[in-house]
Design an enzyme around this catalytic site. Structure first.
Site, PDB file in Angstrom:
ATOM      1  N   GLU A  22      -6.626   3.594  -6.070  1.00  0.00           N
ATOM      2  CA  GLU A  22      -7.741   3.489  -5.511  1.00  0.00           C
ATOM      3  C   GLU A  22      -8.525   4.837  -5.706  1.00  0.00           C
ATOM      4  OE1 GLU A  22     -10.049   3.479  -0.999  1.00  0.00           O
ATOM      5  OE2 GLU A  22      -8.303   4.565  -1.217  1.00  0.00           O
ATOM      6  N   ASP A  76      -3.434   4.421  -2.303  1.00  0.00           N
ATOM      7  CA  ASP A  76      -4.481   4.770  -1.425  1.00  0.00           C
ATOM      8  C   ASP A  76      -5.134   6.109  -1.910  1.00  0.00           C
ATOM      9  OD1 ASP A  76      -5.806   4.063   1.231  1.00  0.00           O
ATOM     10  OD2 ASP A  76      -4.844   6.142   1.686  1.00  0.00           O
ATOM     11  N   ASP A  85       0.853  -1.123  -0.014  1.00  0.00           N
ATOM     12  CA  ASP A  85       0.006   0.018   0.126  1.00  0.00           C
ATOM     13  C   ASP A  85       0.888   1.267   0.043  1.00  0.00           C
ATOM     14  OD1 ASP A  85      -2.759   1.090   0.317  1.00  0.00           O
ATOM     15  OD2 ASP A  85      -3.232  -0.912   1.138  1.00  0.00           O
ATOM     16  N   HIS A 102     -11.000  -4.407   2.429  1.00  0.00           N
ATOM     17  CA  HIS A 102     -10.905  -3.955   4.150  1.00  0.00           C
ATOM     18  C   HIS A 102     -11.768  -2.642   4.503  1.00  0.00           C
ATOM     19  CE1 HIS A 102      -8.185  -1.336   2.072  1.00  0.00           C
ATOM     20  NE2 HIS A 102      -7.918  -0.708   3.348  1.00  0.00           N
ATOM     21  N   ASP A 103     -12.345  -2.264   3.508  1.00  0.00           N
ATOM     22  CA  ASP A 103     -13.454  -1.027   3.775  1.00  0.00           C
ATOM     23  C   ASP A 103     -14.633  -1.337   3.696  1.00  0.00           C
ATOM     24  OD1 ASP A 103     -10.997   0.491   4.346  1.00  0.00           O
ATOM     25  OD2 ASP A 103     -11.155   1.356   2.043  1.00  0.00           O
TER      26      ASP A 103
HETATM   27  C1  GLC Z   1      -8.425   4.206   1.986  1.00  0.00           C
HETATM   28  C2  GLC Z   1      -8.037   2.993   2.447  1.00  0.00           C
HETATM   29  C3  GLC Z   1      -8.912   3.056   3.833  1.00  0.00           C
HETATM   30  C4  GLC Z   1      -8.201   4.237   4.529  1.00  0.00           C
HETATM   31  C5  GLC Z   1      -8.381   5.657   3.978  1.00  0.00           C
HETATM   32  C6  GLC Z   1      -7.461   6.531   4.539  1.00  0.00           C
HETATM   33  O1  GLC Z   1      -9.836   4.541   1.409  1.00  0.00           O
HETATM   34  O2  GLC Z   1      -8.646   1.888   1.973  1.00  0.00           O
HETATM   35  O3  GLC Z   1      -8.855   2.025   4.674  1.00  0.00           O
HETATM   36  O4  GLC Z   1      -9.034   4.482   6.000  1.00  0.00           O
HETATM   37  O5  GLC Z   1      -7.798   5.364   2.514  1.00  0.00           O
HETATM   38  O6  GLC Z   1      -5.980   6.181   4.384  1.00  0.00           O
END
Ligand code: GLC
Ligand code: CA
Length: 564
Positions: free
Chosen positions: A256, A207, A98, A334-335
């Site tokens: 993402e 991210d 990540d 994980h979200d």
């Molecule tokens: C992304 C991650 C998430 C995190 C956020 C802030 O959306 O997937 O888990 O809380 O970014 O870094």
């Protein structure tokens, strides 16, 4: 057809904290991933995405980075990480990590200097972050600069007395946003990226990538997302990283970035793009919200599943990238809550619905991402008290629900259904104490159902969810389904998820009843030259589908060998 190594990737997302603990401190670690590499290889995975492993106070489980060059002591050492790379590479597996670029921890030395006028390097670092002077009402009371709302609920502004100003944080207040307009800051982050590339990582999952640019006029509005998400200039930053770092090193870069338009998607992840190779987006993830609910709003309110929305989203993204870029397919990460609890039925049809979800997804073209535990049908966790939760978002949203008028019970139910902690409980390896994850009390509760849902049991059972995943992933590779053409049937049908894909040797027709009631499939499906290949029920009955019944039919005749 093939242009890049990563088009044949089968990715598995490891949530490091919850995968496997080896030193019995109750926290998953890098050695735990090494220990399980053979398990993953056997499953059919060839690429791992490891959630943040950097030094961090763990406000957001590592998405709040304190030192980009250091491995978190919770997870091990840099030598462990090097060993992971070596062990993975020896098995022909790739490791992507990540990469958190939108913010740091408030305990990062950059922010420590930025917030403190007395710090010797204050001047240099202040502009690494985003600051705004307070506003005042008529009575002279200090007011927030804008009413923008953080992705975790609550204001995006936090007051910093020593500078008499607010800093911006679009996630938790321990995660101040970086100022991407500052070239010195960008260069500092580029050194970080180069350092990990030199160490040998095979790529990154970037991210929160669409949040890098902000509207520096700070117009007021609520929630104001349009002022800190998907602003055109963030592409310039990503392009710069791609040109200077990603492309020259033949990395796999997954961005993402929710909410991309068709044109923007190609800008991100077209074959000729310098930004990413693949995109993670979310349209299919929350196709069951109740938009009338104002007490636990947005993703927190459960509504009926809008299956056409889910199917149309897959069809749309496949079409967007067809011939122009590369698609990803995944159910959840994980979200989100666990997929079998979210879109399936983990109580009455656990096995059936978990397998149906696998059939419906894993024959589609693109690169699949399997989330840890999905391959054994791990479910949401029945957290009893607020104290059982660990996610920072849970606590900010709980306060938010209370402000909006929710009762404690309503808020708790919403958190139980939807919170990210559902998908962060320890991996269920076997029936030993703490599911074989650790010998010590884990950092978050083990799901009580580990005695029935675990890897050990499913490895022995030919018909298990695990073995279904294994078969499907193998089939993907043998039939090169990543490159397949797909035709969806009845995209707007509310209950069936049906499609045809053309594999290297055979064509396949996938028929899924996505809901918990019986369904008669359309007679128009032409199955004459097909035979039943896989099914999630022992007995099948013509076109009558039981709850969550799913079947894969395969063309009887194999195709002529294609030597191209
Ligand atoms: C992304 C991650 C998430 C995190 C956020 C802030 O959306 O997937 O888990 O809380 O970014 O870094
Ligand atoms: Ca550990």
């Amino acid at each position: 057809m093939k242009k890049f190594w990563w088009q044949d990737a089968i990715i598995y997302q490891v949530y490091l904290r919850s995968f496997q603990d080896t030193n019995n401190d109750g926290i998953g670690d890098i050695n735990g991933v090494i220990k399980r590499l053979d398990y993953l290889k056997e499953l059919g995975v060839n690429t791992l995405w490891i959630s943040p492993h950097y030094d961090s106070p763990m406000d957001d489980n590592g998405y709040d980075v304190r030192d980009f060059f250091k491995v978190s002591e919770d997870y091990g050492t840099i030598d462990d990480f090097k060993k992971l790379l070596k062990e993975a590479h020896q098995r022909g597996m790739k490791i992507i990590t990540d990469l958190v670029l939108n913010h740091t921890s408030d305990e990062h030395p950059w922010f420590e200097a930025a917030k403190d006028p007395k710090h010797p390097e204050h001047k240099h670092y202040h502009d690494y972050y985003i600051w705004h002077k307070p506003k005042y009402d008529k009575l002279g009371n200090r007011k927030l600069p804008t009413q923008w709302v953080s992705w975790f609920g609550g204001p995006v502004w936090e007051y910093n007395p020593p500078t008499d100003s607010y800093y911006l944080h679009i996630f938790s207040k321990k995660m101040p946003d970086l100022n991407w307009r500052n070239k010195t800051m960008r260069d500092a982050l580029k050194k970080v990226i180069q350092w990990w590339i030199d160490l040998g990582v095979d790529g990154f999952r970037v991210d929160a990538s669409n949040h890098l640019e902000k509207n520096w006029d700070f117009p007021d509005s609520k929630p104001g997302y349009e002022h800190f998400s998907s602003l055109p200039k963030h592409h310039d930053y990503l392009e710069e990283l791609g040109r200077d770092l990603f492309k020259p090193n033949d990395l796999l870069i997954i961005g993402e970035a929710g909410g991309a338009t068709r044109k923007e998607a190609i800008q991100y992840a077209g074959f000729d793009s310098n930004e990413f190779n693949m995109l993670i987006q979310f349209e299919h993830c929350w196709a069951d919200t109740d938009d009338t609910n104002k007490i636990t709003p947005g993703k927190w309110a459960k509504g009926p599943i809008d299956l056409p929305k889910i199917k149309n989203s897959f069809a749309y993204w496949i079409d967007v990238f067809k011939g122009k870029g590369w698609n990803t397919i995944y159910w959840a990460n994980h979200d989100q809550p666990r997929i079998v609890s979210h879109y399936g039925d983990d109580k009455n049809y656990h096995q059936e619905s978990a397998k149906m979800l696998a059939f419906s997804l894993y024959l589609l073209p693109g690169t699949p991402i399997v989330y840890y535990g999905e391959e054994i049908g791990m479910t949401n966790v029945d957290y009893q008290n607020l104290g059982n939760f660990r996610d920072v978002e849970v606590f900010t949203e709980y306060d938010n629900f209370m402000r909006l008028g929710a009762s404690h019970e309503v808020a708790m139910q919403s958190l139980r259904d939807r919170s990210r902690d559902n998908a962060r409980s320890p991996m269920q390896w076997n029936t030993d104490i703490y599911a074989g994850f650790s010998k010590a009390t884990p950092w978050i509760n083990v799901n009580q159902n580990y005695k029935t849902i675990n890897v050990h049991q499913q490895l022995q059972d030919k018909a298990s969810i695990y073995n279904t995943y294994k078969r499907l992933l193998k089939l993907r590779q043998e039939e090169q389904l990543a490159y397949a053409d797909v035709t969806f049937y009845d995209l707007d049908h509310p209950q069936s998820f049906n499609y045809k894909v053309s594999g290297k040797h055979h064509d396949f027709i996938v028929l899924c009843n996505f809901k918990g009631t019986e369904l008669k499939m359309s007679k128009e499906l032409n199955l004459e030259s097909y035979e039943l290949f896989m099914s999630n029920y022992d007995q099948t009955n013509n076109l009558n589908f039981k709850p969550y019944e799913a079947r894969i039919y395969r063309s009887i005749k194999a195709k002529q060998a294609d030597n191209t």
